[in-house]
Motif scaffolding. Sequence first.
Motif, PDB file in Angstrom:
ATOM      1  N   LYS A  18       0.839  -1.200   0.000  1.00  0.00           N
ATOM      2  CA  LYS A  18       0.000   0.000   0.000  1.00  0.00           C
ATOM      3  C   LYS A  18       0.875   1.250   0.000  1.00  0.00           C
ATOM      4  O   LYS A  18       0.579   2.219  -0.719  1.00  0.00           O
ATOM      5  N   ALA A  19       1.954   1.253   0.762  1.00  0.00           N
ATOM      6  CA  ALA A  19       2.867   2.396   0.790  1.00  0.00           C
ATOM      7  C   ALA A  19       3.510   2.603  -0.576  1.00  0.00           C
ATOM      8  O   ALA A  19       3.646   3.737  -1.051  1.00  0.00           O
ATOM      9  N   MET A  24       3.736   5.622  -5.822  1.00  0.00           N
ATOM     10  CA  MET A  24       3.653   5.578  -7.280  1.00  0.00           C
ATOM     11  C   MET A  24       2.507   6.449  -7.800  1.00  0.00           C
ATOM     12  O   MET A  24       2.592   7.000  -8.889  1.00  0.00           O
ATOM     13  N   ARG A  25       1.443   6.581  -7.036  1.00  0.00           N
ATOM     14  CA  ARG A  25       0.271   7.336  -7.459  1.00  0.00           C
ATOM     15  C   ARG A  25       0.359   8.816  -7.126  1.00  0.00           C
ATOM     16  O   ARG A  25      -0.498   9.583  -7.534  1.00  0.00           O
ATOM     17  N   SER A  30      -4.328   9.153 -13.272  1.00  0.00           N
ATOM     18  CA  SER A  30      -5.055   8.043 -13.872  1.00  0.00           C
ATOM     19  C   SER A  30      -4.741   6.688 -13.248  1.00  0.00           C
ATOM     20  O   SER A  30      -5.137   5.661 -13.780  1.00  0.00           O
ATOM     21  N   ALA A  31      -4.027   6.658 -12.148  1.00  0.00           N
ATOM     22  CA  ALA A  31      -3.671   5.390 -11.507  1.00  0.00           C
ATOM     23  C   ALA A  31      -4.905   4.758 -10.873  1.00  0.00           C
ATOM     24  O   ALA A  31      -5.727   5.450 -10.273  1.00  0.00           O
ATOM     25  N   PRO A  32      -5.048   3.432 -11.001  1.00  0.00           N
ATOM     26  CA  PRO A  32      -6.207   2.762 -10.398  1.00  0.00           C
ATOM     27  C   PRO A  32      -6.106   2.730  -8.874  1.00  0.00           C
ATOM     28  O   PRO A  32      -5.009   2.726  -8.312  1.00  0.00           O
ATOM     29  N   SER A  33      -7.248   2.688  -8.223  1.00  0.00           N
ATOM     30  CA  SER A  33      -7.279   2.613  -6.762  1.00  0.00           C
ATOM     31  C   SER A  33      -6.952   1.185  -6.314  1.00  0.00           C
ATOM     32  O   SER A  33      -6.942   0.261  -7.121  1.00  0.00           O
TER      33      SER A  33
END
Length: 52
Positions: A18-19, A24-25, A30-33
């Motif tokens: 998750k970190a 990265m986001r 446009s990064a997916p959740s």
Amino acid sequence: MEDLNLIKVSSDPISKMKAYLMRMRKDSDSAPSIEEIAKMVDEVRTSRNEEK
């Protein structure tokens, strides 16, 4: 299972994955959740299991 090193149980409030995803986001719109990624993984696993 943890004793056999098959799984790792962590008490960290934020998992390493998750970190990593949060870093990265940080600059991407446009990064997916995480929920979208989990859904994609489930779909791939389901399709692989259906092939067997």
